[in-house]
Motif scaffolding. Structure first.
Motif, mmCIF file in Angstrom:
data_model
loop_
_atom_site.group_PDB
_atom_site.id
_atom_site.type_symbol
_atom_site.label_atom_id
_atom_site.label_comp_id
_atom_site.label_asym_id
_atom_site.label_seq_id
_atom_site.Cartn_x
_atom_site.Cartn_y
_atom_site.Cartn_z
ATOM 1 N N SER A 50 0.822 -1.211 0.000
ATOM 2 C CA SER A 50 0.000 0.000 0.000
ATOM 3 C C SER A 50 0.853 1.258 0.000
ATOM 4 N N GLU A 51 1.893 1.282 0.857
ATOM 5 C CA GLU A 51 2.748 2.461 0.947
ATOM 6 C C GLU A 51 3.553 2.668 -0.337
ATOM 7 N N LEU A 52 4.027 1.579 -0.934
ATOM 8 C CA LEU A 52 4.823 1.704 -2.162
ATOM 9 C C LEU A 52 3.946 2.210 -3.313
ATOM 10 N N LYS A 53 2.735 1.681 -3.448
ATOM 11 C CA LYS A 53 1.830 2.157 -4.498
ATOM 12 C C LYS A 53 1.522 3.640 -4.305
ATOM 13 N N LYS A 54 1.341 4.037 -3.049
ATOM 14 C CA LYS A 54 1.042 5.433 -2.761
ATOM 15 C C LYS A 54 2.214 6.327 -3.161
ATOM 16 N N ALA A 55 3.445 5.863 -2.878
ATOM 17 C CA ALA A 55 4.632 6.670 -3.179
ATOM 18 C C ALA A 55 4.841 6.824 -4.680
ATOM 19 N N VAL A 56 4.747 5.713 -5.431
ATOM 20 C CA VAL A 56 5.032 5.783 -6.872
ATOM 21 C C VAL A 56 3.889 6.434 -7.638
ATOM 22 N N SER A 57 2.741 6.619 -6.996
ATOM 23 C CA SER A 57 1.627 7.285 -7.671
ATOM 24 C C SER A 57 1.672 8.795 -7.492
ATOM 25 N N GLU B 120 11.986 -3.855 3.423
ATOM 26 C CA GLU B 120 11.936 -2.901 4.530
ATOM 27 C C GLU B 120 11.603 -1.547 3.920
ATOM 28 N N LEU B 121 10.353 -1.100 4.090
ATOM 29 C CA LEU B 121 9.895 0.121 3.441
ATOM 30 C C LEU B 121 9.771 1.253 4.453
ATOM 31 N N LEU B 122 10.592 2.293 4.251
ATOM 32 C CA LEU B 122 10.536 3.495 5.086
ATOM 33 C C LEU B 122 9.798 4.563 4.304
ATOM 34 N N ALA C 171 19.517 13.967 11.739
ATOM 35 C CA ALA C 171 19.405 12.893 12.730
ATOM 36 C C ALA C 171 20.211 11.681 12.292
ATOM 37 N N ARG C 172 20.657 10.894 13.303
ATOM 38 C CA ARG C 172 21.427 9.682 13.025
ATOM 39 C C ARG C 172 20.501 8.570 12.532
ATOM 40 N N ALA C 173 21.110 7.554 11.913
ATOM 41 C CA ALA C 173 20.338 6.454 11.337
ATOM 42 C C ALA C 173 19.498 5.747 12.395
ATOM 43 N N GLU C 174 20.040 5.604 13.659
ATOM 44 C CA GLU C 174 19.293 4.922 14.713
ATOM 45 C C GLU C 174 18.021 5.680 15.061
ATOM 46 N N GLU C 175 18.108 7.000 15.086
ATOM 47 C CA GLU C 175 16.930 7.804 15.389
ATOM 48 C C GLU C 175 15.873 7.669 14.288
ATOM 49 N N LEU C 176 16.329 7.717 13.056
ATOM 50 C CA LEU C 176 15.387 7.564 11.947
ATOM 51 C C LEU C 176 14.729 6.193 11.985
ATOM 52 N N LEU C 177 15.500 5.170 12.316
ATOM 53 C CA LEU C 177 14.969 3.812 12.380
ATOM 54 C C LEU C 177 13.889 3.690 13.445
ATOM 55 N N GLN C 178 14.151 4.211 14.626
ATOM 56 C CA GLN C 178 13.174 4.105 15.706
ATOM 57 C C GLN C 178 11.885 4.852 15.371
ATOM 58 N N THR C 179 12.023 6.020 14.751
ATOM 59 C CA THR C 179 10.813 6.760 14.352
ATOM 60 C C THR C 179 10.017 5.961 13.335
ATOM 61 N N ALA C 180 10.700 5.393 12.360
ATOM 62 C CA ALA C 180 10.011 4.605 11.338
ATOM 63 C C ALA C 180 9.330 3.380 11.940
ATOM 64 N N LEU C 181 9.986 2.741 12.945
ATOM 65 C CA LEU C 181 9.382 1.570 13.586
ATOM 66 C C LEU C 181 8.096 1.938 14.309
ATOM 67 N N THR C 182 8.116 3.081 14.977
ATOM 68 C CA THR C 182 6.898 3.506 15.682
ATOM 69 C C THR C 182 5.772 3.834 14.714
ATOM 70 N N GLY D 226 5.178 2.060 12.030
ATOM 71 C CA GLY D 226 4.685 0.832 11.409
ATOM 72 C C GLY D 226 5.652 0.124 10.495
ATOM 73 N N MET D 227 6.857 0.614 10.296
ATOM 74 C CA MET D 227 7.821 -0.055 9.430
ATOM 75 C C MET D 227 8.287 -1.375 10.036
ATOM 76 N N GLN D 228 8.531 -2.360 9.205
ATOM 77 C CA GLN D 228 9.115 -3.626 9.626
ATOM 78 C C GLN D 228 10.493 -3.748 8.991
ATOM 79 N N THR D 229 11.458 -4.191 9.795
ATOM 80 C CA THR D 229 12.817 -4.335 9.282
ATOM 81 C C THR D 229 12.913 -5.564 8.388
#
Length: 843
Positions: A562-569, A786-788, A802-813, A815-818
Motif C-alpha cells: 500500500s505504501e509503495l503504491k502510494k509513493a510511486v503514484s 523494509e519500506l521506510l 538525525a542519526r540512522a538509529e533515530e530515523l529507524l526508531q521513528t520509522a518503527l513507531t 509501522g515499518m518492519q525491518t
C-alpha cells in the motif's frame, strides 16, 4: 556484339579531357556524343530533369540531383517525395536526361556522310538486360566505361538534337550497335547466309555458357586463372542459392518454402546445407548451382599451386575443423577453397583468425579430406597433420554433445590423442570441442536458472574451475585441465569482442548469445579480472531478457504494498530501492514502473545494462567509456519533457544532486543505491553532500530489500513449531525495539497465529530435497523488504541531520518492519527458512 566485360573504350574518338567518371569526384561529367557538332562535356552543377526506367519496365519522371559514380548510386528526386532517393545502379535499367543536347546547325551543302568532318551517323542499337528483356532504338554514337553504356538517341528524324541515356553495367548483359558483321559479310558477298547462321549458332552457344558453366567444365589450377574467375564472378548479378536451385529445377517452390521455414528456427545452418542434410538435393547438385548460377570458381586443389604464406594464416586445427584450405594472398585478401562457400559463420571465424578479408571459392566434394593434411604437411604443418598421414590414421569424429561431462570426456580424449605429454601444447581458442563446451555451459546455466558463471584460473598444473551461482549460492560445475585455461578465457573474450592480448587490466563487455545460438535469446555481462601469476578470472552474469513482474507478486506485505503504491503514484518526489548487488532492485523498480506505466505518462530510464524491457518506456543504455554517464543522461532527460525518470544507480554526488533537483521540479524520480538498510540510505546520501532540506522535501520512500532462497514447494512439509523455536523467533522479532517501547510480546504472538496459523497452531516448514530442486530443498528466491515511508516527523529529522538509529526508531513507531522482521513473517508463511533470513539480514 560488344560485351560489358570488354576493356574500357570511348568509341569514335578519345574521351574529352575533362570527362570524369573516376571515383572520388563529386560533380559527375555526363559524356556527350563523340562528334564535333556537339558541345564539350561539362560537370553537372544543378538538378537535371530525367526519366528512370525501372527493372519492371515502369517509367518515372523526376530530377537527377547527383550521380555518385564512386558509390555507383544516382540520387533522384521523384515527386511527390520531398527528398532525393538513392538508387543503386543495379536498381534501374536506364536513366534518361530530358534536357536536349542541341547540335550545331548543319551547313546547307553538308551531306550526311560519315567521311565528312561534320559526321552525325545514326545507328540502330539493341540492349539485352540481365534476367531477360531488351530495348531497341537509334543513337548518334555511344560511350562505354566502367559505369556502363551511354547512348544518345535523337529527338526526331529531322533534328540532330539528342537525349542522354545511361544504362548501368550491373543490369546490361550485352548490346548490339550498328549493322551486325554477318549482315555486312552477306551484303558484300563475302559469306553465305548458311555460313553466317552456323557461326551465329556457335557464338550463341558460347555466349550462353556463364562463368560457372565454364568453370564446371574446367577446374582452375593456377593463380592467374583463379583471379580472373573471381573478377568475372564479381560482375555477375547477385543470386540467392534458393533462386539458383529453382532456376536449375533442382528443387520445387514448396521445398524451398519449407526449407526457409525451417531455417528461420535455426539461422546457424546455411540454406544449401539444410537442403543437403534433408536429402532434397545432393552436395554435387548444390555445387553445380553455386558454380553455374552464382559464379563461384571451382578450384582443383590437388593440382593448384598453393602459396605457403596463405597456409600460415590459418592453423591446421581450424582448417581441418572448418573444412577450409587457404590458397592465395592477394591485395589484403585471403582466398580459400571450401565445399560450401555460403557458410557465413565459418568465413567470419576465418576472417577473425587471419585478420584478413576472405574470398571463398569452390572445390569438388571430398577433395579437401586429403588435400588439407597433405598441404599442411608439405608446407611445414604441425604434428597433428603428419599423424593423420600415417597408415591407420582416422579422421576425428564430430560429437553432438549437450552435457558438460560428455564434452569433458571428448576434451580428455583429445588430450590423449595429442600424446598426453607433460609439455602439452595449450589448446587453440577456436578448438571445436571447447567452443561447444562454452556454448553448452551457457545454455545449461540458463536452463538451470543460474545468475552468474564464475571461471577461476590457477597457476601451474592446477585445474581450471567453473562454478555456478544459483539462488544466491555458488556450487561447483566442472573442472578443466590446465591446458584449456588460456583458450577458454580467449574464447570468451572473442565472444564479447574484448582485447585478447590485454591480460594486465580488467575488462568488461557483453555477449549477445543469440549470435552463437539463435534459439536462445540471452545476453551475458562479462567481467575479466587479472589475478596473480599473470592469470585472469572471468565472471559472467546472465541477463535473460524478461518482462516486469506485477507489483502484487513481489511478496510485499499489505502495508508495504500500500505504501509503495502510494509513493510511486505521487506526481513528483524521489523513491529509492536499496540493497547489495544482485538483490533484485532493478526488478522491483520495473515492477513499480509497470504499475504507473500508462499512456498519459512519459517515462525515461537510464540503465546499465538494460535488463528488463516493457512497452511504453524510453530506455537508455549508459556507457561511461564514452562519458555517457547517469548524470549526463539525467540532464538530457530533463530536456525531454519527462513525467517519471528512473536512474539505474546514484553513484556520486553529481547524480544525486540532479536527481533531487529533478524530483523538486515536478518529476517522479526512481533510483537504486548500494546500502544496507532504509535508514542508512538517508545518512549515506547526506554524507555524500546532499542538501538536507532539499533532500528531505524530495524523498518519498526508501525500500531496502534482500533475496532469500525459497523452499521447494514439491517436497515441502510442515509440523507444529517447537516452543523453544517460537520463543527464539519472538526474541529475534522484538530485538530491534528499545526496552519497554515495542509491541507487547503476547499481542505479536496473537497476530502471528491469526495471520499464519493453521487451526490455531503455528507451523515449522521444511523441504528435505527432491528431483525438482536438485535435492537442495530450495527452488527459486523470494524478497525480504523494509519500506521506510517519509512522514512529517521523519522529514524534520532528516532536515536536522538525525542519526540512522533515530530515523529507524521513528520509522518503527510508524509501522515499518525491518528486513529481519519481514523475513520472520515469511518463515511463518513457509516461504523460506530462518537460516536464510539470518544469513541475509541483521538483527
Amino acid at each position: 556484339m560488344p560485351d560489358l566485360s570488354a576493356p574500357l573504350s570511348w568509341p569514335h574518338g578519345e574521351a574529352p579531357a575533362d570527362a570524369n567518371t573516376a571515383p572520388g569526384k563529386l560533380n559527375f561529367v555526363w559524356p556527350m556524343p563523340p562528334f564535333a557538332a556537339y558541345p564539350r562535356a561539362k560537370a553537372q552543377n544543378a538538378p537535371e530533369p530525367c526519366e528512370v526506367l525501372g527493372l519492371n519496365g515502369s517509367r518515372n519522371p523526376g530530377h537527377l540531383i547527383l550521380m555518385a559514380a564512386h558509390e555507383r548510386i544516382a540520387q533522384v528526386l521523384v515527386p511527390p517525395a520531398r527528398n532525393a532517393m538513392p538508387l543503386k545502379f543495379g536498381q534501374f535499367r536506364a536513366l534518361k536526361l530530358l534536357r536536349p543536347i542541341v547540335a550545331a546547325p548543319r551547313e546547307s551543302n553538308q551531306a550526311d556522310d560519315v567521311l565528312k568532318l561534320d559526321s552525325r551517323p545514326r545507328s540502330e542499337f539493341k540492349l539485352f538486360f540481365v534476367g531477360g528483356g531488351e530495348l531497341r532504338g537509334r543513337t548518334i554514337g555511344h560511350c562505354q566505361d566502367e559505369l556502363g553504356l551511354f547512348l544518345f538517341p535523337p529527338i526526331s528524324d529531322a533534328d540532330d538534337s539528342v537525349y542522354r541515356v545511361f544504362i548501368p553495367r550491373e543490369v546490361l548483359d550485352h548490346f548490339e550497335i550498328g549493322e551486325r558483321i554477318g549482315d555486312v559479310l552477306v551484303k558484300e558477298n563475302l559469306a553465305t547466309a548458311a555460313q553466317i547462321n552456323e557461326a551465329a549458332s556457335e557464338q550463341q552457344s558460347l555466349r550462353s555458357r556463364r562463368v560457372g558453366d565454364i568453370l564446371v567444365a574446367e577446374s582452375i589450377v593456377s593463380a592467374e586463372q583463379l583471379m580472373l574467375a573471381i573478377e568475372q564472378q564479381a560482375r555477375m548479378p547477385m543470386v540467392r542459392i534458393g533462386e539458383a536451385l529453382l532456376a536449375l529445377e533442382l528443387i520445387t517452390e514448396a521445398q524451398l518454402e519449407h526449407a526457409l521455414e525451417l531455417q528461420r528456427g535455426d539461422r546457424s545452418v546455411p540454406l544449401g546445407e539444410l537442403l543437403v542434410r534433408r536429402g532434397i538435393v545432393s552436395r554435387q547438385a548444390l555445387q553445380s548451382a553455386l558454380a553455374r548460377k552464382m559464379g563461384y570458381p571451382i578450384v582443383d586443389v590437388a593440382s593448384f599451386a598453393i602459396e605457403p604464406d596463405a597456409v600460415k594464416k590459418i592453423p591446421y586445427a581450424v582448417a581441418k575443423r572448418l573444412d577450409v584450405l587457404p590458397l592465395l594472398l592477394r591485395d589484403g585478401r585471403l582466398i580459400v577453397a571450401m565445399e560450401d562457400p555460403t557458410r557465413r559463420e565459418a568465413l567470419d571465424e576465418i576472417e577473425f583468425i587471419a585478420q584478413l578479408k576472405v574470398t571463398p571459392t569452390l572445390t569438388k566434394v571430398g577433395t579437401l579430406l586429403s588435400a588439407i593434411p597433405a598441404t599442411y604437411e608439405r608446407y611445414g604443418g604441425d604434428a597433428i597433420a603428419r599423424s593423420e598421414l600415417l597408415p591407420g590414421a582416422h579422421p576425428s569424429q564430430d560429437f553432438s554433445l549437450d552435457k558438460a561431462d560428455q564434452l569433458i570426456e571428448t576434451l580428455e580424449r583429445e588430450v590423449q590423442d595429442r600424446g598426453g605429454r607433460d609439455d602439452e601444447v595449450p589448446l587453440e581458442q577456436s578448438d571445436n570441442s571447447l567452443v561447444r563446451l562454452i556454448n553448452s555451459m551457457i545454455i545449461e546455466a540458463s536452463s538451470q536458472g543460474v545468475s552468474d558463471i564464475h571461471i577461476e584460473t590457477y597457476p601451474g598444473k592446477e585445474k581450471l574451475k567453473i562454478r555456478f551461482r544459483k539462488d544466491g549460492v555458488l556450487k561447483p560445475y566442472l573442472e578443466l585441465p590446465n591446458t584449456y585455461r588460456n583458450a577458454m578465457i580467449a574464447r570468451i573474450k572473442i565472444m564479447c569482442e574484448l582485447d585478447i592480448s590485454e591480460r594486465r587490466k580488467p575488462q568488461d563487455g557483453k555477449i549477445n548469445f543469440a549470435r552463437f545460438s539463435p534459439q536462445h535469446k540471452l545476453e551475458l555481462r562479462v567481467a575479466t579480472i587479472p589475478t596473480n601469476n599473470g592469470l585472469e578470472d572471468v565472471v559472467m552474469r546472465l541477463l535473460a531478457s524478461s518482462k516486469p513482474i506485477p507489483l502484487e507478486k513481489l511478496g510485499l506485505t499489505a502495508r508495504n504494498l500500500s505504501e509503495l503504491k502510494k509513493a510511486v503514484s505521487r506526481p513528483y518526489g524521489m523513491v529509492l530501492c536499496v540493497g547489495p548487488t544482485g538483490s533484485g532492485k532493478t526488478t522491483t523498480l520495473h515492477s513499480a514502473m509497470s504499475y504507473i506505466n500508462t499512456p498519459d505518462r512519459k517515462i525515461w530510464t537510464a540503465e546499465d545494462p538494460v535488463e528488463i524491457t516493457q512497452a511504453g518506456l524510453r530506455q537508455v543504455q549508459v556507457n561511461p567509456k564514452i562519458d555517457w554517464t547517469f548524470a549526463k543522461a539525467l540532464r538530457a532527460f530533463l530536456r525531454a519533457d519527462p513525467d517519471v525518470i528512473m536512474v539505474g544507480e546514484i553513484r556520486d554526488e553529481e547524480t544525486g544532486e540532479i536527481a533531487v533537483e529533478a524530483s523538486l521540479t515536478g518529476h517522479l524520480v526512481m533510483s537504486t543505491l548500494h546500502t544496507n538498510s532504509a535508514a542508512e540510505t538517508i545518512t549515506r546520501l547526506l554524507d555524500m553532500g546532499m542538501d538536507p532540506f532539499n533532500f528531505a522535501d524530495s524523498l518519498l520512500a526508501v525500500l531496502a530489500q534482500r533475496l532469500v532462497r525459497r523452499l521447494c514447494p514439491n517436497c515441502r512439509s510442515a509440523k507444529p513449531i517447537a516452543e523453544a523455536d517460537l520463543q527464539e523467533w519472538l526474541d529475534d522479532y522484538l530485538h530491534i525495539y528499545p526496552e519497554h517501547q515495542g509491541p507487547a510480546r503476547q499481542s505479536v504472538l496473537d497476530d502471528w497465529v491469526k495471520s499464519y496459523g493453521h487451526k490455531g497452531q503455528l507451523l515449522h516448514y521444511h523441504s528435505p530435497g527432491c528431483e525438482a530442486c536438485d535435492h537442495s530443498g530450495y527452488k527459486g528466491r523470494a524478497g525480504l523488504h523494509e519500506l521506510l515511508a517519509v512522514s512529517k516527523v521523519l522529514r524534520r529529522q532528516i532536515q536536522t541531520g538525525a542519526r540512522a538509529e533515530e530515523l529507524l526508531q521513528t520509522a518503527l513507531t510508524e509501522g515499518m518492519q525491518t528486513l529481519r522482521q519481514d523475513g520472520i513473517l515469511k518463515v511463518l508463511q513457509g516461504v523460506t527458512t530462518m537460516a536464510e533470513v539470518r544469513a541475509t539480514s541483521n538483527a
